[in-house]
Motif scaffolding. Structure first.
Motif, PDB file in Angstrom:
ATOM      1  N   ILE A  87       0.835  -1.208   0.000  1.00 14.91           N
ATOM      2  CA  ILE A  87       0.000   0.000   0.000  1.00 14.91           C
ATOM      3  C   ILE A  87       0.867   1.255   0.000  1.00 14.91           C
ATOM      4  O   ILE A  87       0.597   2.219  -0.711  1.00 14.91           O
ATOM      5  CB  ILE A  87      -0.949  -0.001   1.224  1.00 14.91           C
ATOM      6  CG1 ILE A  87      -1.992  -1.107   1.075  1.00 14.91           C
ATOM      7  CG2 ILE A  87      -1.630   1.351   1.381  1.00 14.91           C
ATOM      8  CD1 ILE A  87      -2.901  -1.245   2.270  1.00 14.91           C
ATOM      9  N   SER A  88       1.980   1.229   0.778  1.00 16.76           N
ATOM     10  CA  SER A  88       2.743   2.467   0.930  1.00 16.76           C
ATOM     11  C   SER A  88       3.751   2.678  -0.192  1.00 16.76           C
ATOM     12  O   SER A  88       4.059   3.812  -0.529  1.00 16.76           O
ATOM     13  CB  SER A  88       3.455   2.480   2.283  1.00 16.76           C
ATOM     14  OG  SER A  88       4.411   1.446   2.328  1.00 16.76           O
ATOM     15  N   HIS A  89       4.277   1.613  -0.778  1.00 20.67           N
ATOM     16  CA  HIS A  89       5.373   1.808  -1.726  1.00 20.67           C
ATOM     17  C   HIS A  89       5.196   1.196  -3.105  1.00 20.67           C
ATOM     18  O   HIS A  89       5.947   1.520  -4.013  1.00 20.67           O
ATOM     19  CB  HIS A  89       6.677   1.273  -1.124  1.00 20.67           C
ATOM     20  CG  HIS A  89       7.232   2.174  -0.076  1.00 20.67           C
ATOM     21  ND1 HIS A  89       6.802   2.151   1.223  1.00 20.67           N
ATOM     22  CD2 HIS A  89       8.160   3.147  -0.145  1.00 20.67           C
ATOM     23  CE1 HIS A  89       7.446   3.058   1.923  1.00 20.67           C
ATOM     24  NE2 HIS A  89       8.275   3.686   1.119  1.00 20.67           N
ATOM     25  N   TYR A  90       4.267   0.258  -3.264  1.00 22.05           N
ATOM     26  CA  TYR A  90       4.190  -0.409  -4.561  1.00 22.05           C
ATOM     27  C   TYR A  90       2.923  -0.067  -5.350  1.00 22.05           C
ATOM     28  O   TYR A  90       2.983   0.167  -6.551  1.00 22.05           O
ATOM     29  CB  TYR A  90       4.266  -1.932  -4.384  1.00 22.05           C
ATOM     30  CG  TYR A  90       5.661  -2.425  -4.112  1.00 22.05           C
ATOM     31  CD1 TYR A  90       6.529  -2.728  -5.155  1.00 22.05           C
ATOM     32  CD2 TYR A  90       6.112  -2.555  -2.818  1.00 22.05           C
ATOM     33  CE1 TYR A  90       7.814  -3.166  -4.892  1.00 22.05           C
ATOM     34  CE2 TYR A  90       7.401  -2.986  -2.545  1.00 22.05           C
ATOM     35  CZ  TYR A  90       8.241  -3.286  -3.591  1.00 22.05           C
ATOM     36  OH  TYR A  90       9.510  -3.721  -3.337  1.00 22.05           O
ATOM     37  N   PRO A 130      -0.364   1.555  -7.079  1.00 26.11           N
ATOM     38  CA  PRO A 130      -0.770   2.864  -7.563  1.00 26.11           C
ATOM     39  C   PRO A 130      -1.674   3.520  -6.522  1.00 26.11           C
ATOM     40  O   PRO A 130      -2.371   2.824  -5.780  1.00 26.11           O
ATOM     41  CB  PRO A 130      -1.567   2.548  -8.836  1.00 26.11           C
ATOM     42  CG  PRO A 130      -1.396   1.112  -9.103  1.00 26.11           C
ATOM     43  CD  PRO A 130      -0.818   0.466  -7.914  1.00 26.11           C
ATOM     44  N   ARG A 131      -1.663   4.836  -6.477  1.00 22.08           N
ATOM     45  CA  ARG A 131      -2.315   5.521  -5.373  1.00 22.08           C
ATOM     46  C   ARG A 131      -3.776   5.129  -5.200  1.00 22.08           C
ATOM     47  O   ARG A 131      -4.226   4.866  -4.093  1.00 22.08           O
ATOM     48  CB  ARG A 131      -2.217   7.036  -5.593  1.00 22.08           C
ATOM     49  CG  ARG A 131      -2.969   7.800  -4.519  1.00 22.08           C
ATOM     50  CD  ARG A 131      -2.627   9.243  -4.539  1.00 22.08           C
ATOM     51  NE  ARG A 131      -1.233   9.441  -4.140  1.00 22.08           N
ATOM     52  CZ  ARG A 131      -0.754  10.616  -3.781  1.00 22.08           C
ATOM     53  NH1 ARG A 131      -1.535  11.663  -3.784  1.00 22.08           N
ATOM     54  NH2 ARG A 131       0.504  10.752  -3.434  1.00 22.08           N
ATOM     55  N   LYS A 132      -4.513   5.038  -6.321  1.00 25.54           N
ATOM     56  CA  LYS A 132      -5.953   4.735  -6.224  1.00 25.54           C
ATOM     57  C   LYS A 132      -6.185   3.369  -5.610  1.00 25.54           C
ATOM     58  O   LYS A 132      -6.983   3.189  -4.691  1.00 25.54           O
ATOM     59  CB  LYS A 132      -6.587   4.783  -7.611  1.00 25.54           C
ATOM     60  CG  LYS A 132      -6.929   6.172  -8.048  1.00 25.54           C
ATOM     61  CD  LYS A 132      -8.199   6.179  -8.860  1.00 25.54           C
ATOM     62  CE  LYS A 132      -8.689   7.600  -9.034  1.00 25.54           C
ATOM     63  NZ  LYS A 132      -8.999   7.930 -10.416  1.00 25.54           N
ATOM     64  N   ALA A 137      -4.124   1.726  -3.810  1.00 25.00           N
ATOM     65  CA  ALA A 137      -3.655   1.730  -2.422  1.00 25.00           C
ATOM     66  C   ALA A 137      -4.754   2.215  -1.494  1.00 25.00           C
ATOM     67  O   ALA A 137      -4.988   1.636  -0.433  1.00 25.00           O
ATOM     68  CB  ALA A 137      -2.424   2.612  -2.287  1.00 25.00           C
ATOM     69  N   GLN A 138      -5.434   3.277  -1.920  1.00 28.28           N
ATOM     70  CA  GLN A 138      -6.496   3.816  -1.073  1.00 28.28           C
ATOM     71  C   GLN A 138      -7.615   2.805  -0.871  1.00 28.28           C
ATOM     72  O   GLN A 138      -8.045   2.555   0.257  1.00 28.28           O
ATOM     73  CB  GLN A 138      -7.065   5.075  -1.715  1.00 28.28           C
ATOM     74  CG  GLN A 138      -6.520   6.321  -1.075  1.00 28.28           C
ATOM     75  CD  GLN A 138      -7.062   7.570  -1.740  1.00 28.28           C
ATOM     76  OE1 GLN A 138      -7.860   7.487  -2.683  1.00 28.28           O
ATOM     77  NE2 GLN A 138      -6.641   8.703  -1.262  1.00 28.28           N
ATOM     78  N   ARG A 173       1.510   0.529   7.931  1.00 24.98           N
ATOM     79  CA  ARG A 173       1.328   1.418   6.784  1.00 24.98           C
ATOM     80  C   ARG A 173       1.634   2.856   7.158  1.00 24.98           C
ATOM     81  O   ARG A 173       2.397   3.545   6.471  1.00 24.98           O
ATOM     82  CB  ARG A 173      -0.116   1.287   6.303  1.00 24.98           C
ATOM     83  CG  ARG A 173      -0.430   1.992   5.020  1.00 24.98           C
ATOM     84  CD  ARG A 173      -1.905   1.892   4.734  1.00 24.98           C
ATOM     85  NE  ARG A 173      -2.689   2.563   5.774  1.00 24.98           N
ATOM     86  CZ  ARG A 173      -3.972   2.311   6.010  1.00 24.98           C
ATOM     87  NH1 ARG A 173      -4.610   1.402   5.321  1.00 24.98           N
ATOM     88  NH2 ARG A 173      -4.613   2.972   6.946  1.00 24.98           N
ATOM     89  N   LEU A 209       4.817   5.120   5.749  1.00 21.10           N
ATOM     90  CA  LEU A 209       4.578   6.373   5.028  1.00 21.10           C
ATOM     91  C   LEU A 209       5.351   7.525   5.651  1.00 21.10           C
ATOM     92  O   LEU A 209       5.587   8.546   5.003  1.00 21.10           O
ATOM     93  CB  LEU A 209       3.076   6.686   5.019  1.00 21.10           C
ATOM     94  CG  LEU A 209       2.223   5.840   4.075  1.00 21.10           C
ATOM     95  CD1 LEU A 209       0.746   6.113   4.288  1.00 21.10           C
ATOM     96  CD2 LEU A 209       2.616   6.084   2.626  1.00 21.10           C
TER      97      LEU A 209
END
Lengths: 320, 368
Positions: free
Chosen positions: A104-107, A109-111, A113-114, A191, A195
């Motif tokens: 979630i924090s590093h791999y 894509p943002r969407k 991950a959210q 997480r 971050l």
């Protein structure tokens, strides 16, 4: 220097002592009370447990259900089961939690991950009774053939010793259910800590030619170690105290055994209280409360050890 | 944000209004009962009756209370299923007006006396009003019923017979195809009256194989354990080649065992379960209103011996005469055909036989 600048007359009339506003006062008092209340509640629980345990500790063990030789004899299998099931849960859930948190924090894509973050948090909102129902209704029957296969093919390994449970309601199943239950809180903490890794550290690592995995190993994980440990301890605390799911899923006996796939499994303190309390009376109620006191002390010890580990490691973690 | 907050406030107000109007509706209903509503069951009884004890009787009590309160709108009966031991203690301490218990008060407890709700020197009335057959359930593919002797049942639960194809089982069930698979016996993980009665059955009917004293806690460190009746039924249903014991009303579609009694194989049925009480003797040396039964699990006649008998216990003479009237009415209702049918329908109990009914009625008359 600013003496020459003209000031409104009212400002000059202020007293030397800083003004205490009502809001400040209220807030500081409220915070103080809240902090103090925690200690009071904790003390109240401890006093209750100790006072109610004394009759059981001084009673004749022959009055207890099942006639154990002594109180220690009664509580030891439960202590063992509590620690063993929680350890199993932690061993299974911790690597998974770190993996999910890193993804979630590093791999991711943002969407994605959210969305994934929300889903993991949602797991935490499921009541433990529902996990228990899932455990006996879905997981245990589904995993039983795997257990049979393991006993047939790897039965020489002490943990997988037979005879296999016919229903799959073993301590390993309970450990899996517990693992799923403690996953969200550990993932959330890991997480957040990952971050927080200083971007400069990460960029420095990448600039030195590190791959992404090397960067995570050199910058993110050392920085996040105290967070991982405190997340694990929070999860462990929940696993140690979990009641309903274990009471429903596990097939308990008063034994000490490391075997993972058998019908006879050590019970946990919390589950044993839930199972025995409805029909308990007289000194047996005190006996159960005394086991509760033991659980209280275990949790306290686990948390203290965690605190110690976190503090000792702080200097080397890169978190400063 | 603002609209959201306003919305939730409206919802709260609406909920509050519903709750309040609900209360109001209740009050008018109880304060001024419509003449038509109670005309078919005119009742002059009023007051509160508190009971506590066995959780096995819990479902039956819920049904009984609902029906009894319908007939007597001014009476409130509560029953707290705290467990038999706690129920006996509460009754002795005067915390309840009657008790439900999986076993009757024994001689020592009665001799010790001190029943706070009763008048001094009053005896106690013990009535076996809840008879519940315990089914021995199993889950073996393609098999719906099996014949077993008490020795075989005891052997399976003591894990001396560990395979379904064991000749001990096979020779009693000719023509039934049993798998060559391990038996997983399932028992209760909590302290329960069902376990106590089941182990009492094994202890009485198969003393050579089952050498453990009857107890609410499973005496062996073997087999599979599950929480509560539902837990056992679930474990047996979801497992394979499992066997367990549970309240007969919960046996559902599982296979059940017909146990050998006096040379015959008797499957469980309400009538056969009620018959075991008639085949047993009352405990000696008790007054006529104490109907404690010495259950004979190995009778001469073909009755179903795996039953749980729960007692309802009250005072011979109450310290408060108003309570006596209420208890008398409630006990009379529970013993009545209507009450027993209600328990049969809602809790799977076996209605008491007419022989027992006569004895119970005579005992209830004593209450004063």
């Amino acid at each position: 220097m600013t003496a020459t600048t003209p000031r409104p007359a009212s400002a000059e009339a202020l007293p030397a002592k800083p003004a205490i506003r009502l809001g400040d006062l209220l807030f500081s008092r409220a915070a103080l009370w809240s902090g103090g209340l925690i200690l009071v509640i904790l003390a109240a629980v401890a006093i209750f447990l100790v006072a109610q345990s004394i009759p059981a500790l001084t009673a004749d063990p022959a009055d207890f259900v099942g006639q154990p030789a002594s109180f220690l004899d009664y509580v030891w299998p439960l202590v063992f089961g509590t620690l063993w099931s929680a350890a199993l849960a932690l061993v299974m859930a911790l690597p998974l939690a770190i993996g999910i948190a890193l993804f979630i924090s590093h791999y991711a894509p943002r969407k994605l991950a959210q969305a994934l973050g929300y889903l993991v948090d949602l797991l935490a909102a499921v009541p433990s009774v529902v996990y228990g129902l899932w455990g006996i209704g879905v997981l245990a029957p589904a995993i039983q053939p795997v257990y049979s296969w393991l006993v047939d093919n790897a039965g020489w390994f002490p943990l997988f010793a037979g005879p296999v449970s016919g229903t799959g309601r073993t301590i390993l199943t309970a450990g899996i259910v517990l693992g799923v239950m403690i996953l969200p809180v550990m993932t959330a903490i890991c997480r957040e800590v990952f971050l927080q890794t200083p971007v400069l550290h990460e960029e420095a690592a990448l600039a030195l030619g590190a791959t992404r995995w090397e960067m995570i190993r050199m910058a993110v994980l050392p920085f996040g170690r105290p967070g991982i440990i405190s997340g694990a301890m929070l999860g462990l605390g929940r696993a140690l105290g979990e009641t309903m799911a274990v009471a429903m899923v596990l097939s308990p006996q008063a034994i000490v055994s490391f075997a993972l796939l058998q019908s006879a499994n050590p019970s946990t303190i919390a589950a044993n209280i839930a199972l025995s309390f409805p029909e308990a009376y007289g000194v047996n109620v005190n006996l159960l409360i005394a086991t509760g006191l033991v659980l209280f002390l275990i949790t306290l010890a686990v948390n203290s050890i965690a605190r110690y580990v976190v503090n000792r490691r702080k200097d080397f973690s890169g978190a400063n | 944000m603002n609209t959201k907050r306003a919305g939730s406030l409206t919802a709260l107000l609406a909920a509050g209004a519903i709750v309040l109007s609900g209360c109001a509706a209740n009050e008018t209903a109880t304060d001024s009962p419509e003449p038509g509503a109670t005309s078919d069951a005119p009742s002059t009884l009023s007051g509160t009756l508190v009971g506590a004890g066995s959780s096995a009787v819990g479902a039956a009590q819920t049904a009984w209370i609902a029906d009894f309160q319908m007939q007597n709108p001014d009476v409130t009966v509560t029953y707290d299923p705290t467990g038999s031991g706690a129920g006996r203690e509460t009754f002795q301490g005067g915390g309840s007006d009657f008790a439900g218990t999986d076993r009757a008060f024994n001689d020592e407890e009665i001799a010790a006396g001190g029943f706070q709700a009763c008048a001094p020197d009053s005896g106690i009335v013990q009535l076996p009003l809840y008879i519940s057959p315990i089914a021995i359930i199993f889950n073996v593919e393609g098999v719906e019923t099996l014949n077993m002797t008490p020795e075989v049942v005891a052997g399976i639960f003591a894990e001396e017979i560990t395979n379904w194809s064991d000749p001990a089982i096979a020779e009693l069930n000719e023509g039934v195809e049993l798998p060559d698979a391990a038996i997983t016996p399932v028992h209760r993980s909590d302290d329960s009256g069902t376990t106590e009665n089941f182990t009492d059955y094994l202890f009485q009917a198969a003393p050579d194989v089952w050498t453990f004293e009857p107890d609410g806690v499973w005496p062996l460190e073997s087999g599979e354990a599950a929480q509560g009746t539902s837990g056992v039924v679930d474990a047996v249903t979801n497992g394979t080649n499992t066997i367990g014991y549970a309240d007969a009303s919960r046996a559902g579609g599982l296979g059940t065992v017909a146990v050998e009694v006096a040379g015959e194989f008797v499957p469980f049925s309400p009538e056969a379960a009620a018959a075991i009480v008639d085949a047993s003797e009352f405990v000696e040396g008790r007054p006529d209103f104490d109907l404690s039964i010495d259950l004979n699990r190995d009778p001469e006649t073909a009755a179903y011996p795996v039953v749980l008998v729960a007692y309802l216990v009250g005072c011979e003479t109450y310290a408060d005469p108003a309570k006596a009237e209420l208890v008398k009415a409630y006990f009379t209702y529970m013993a009545s055909e209507e009450g027993q049918a209600n328990a049969a329908e809602n809790a799977g109990a076996a209605p008491i036989s007419s022989t027992l009914f006569d004895r119970v009625t005579a005992a209830i008359d004593v209450i004063g």
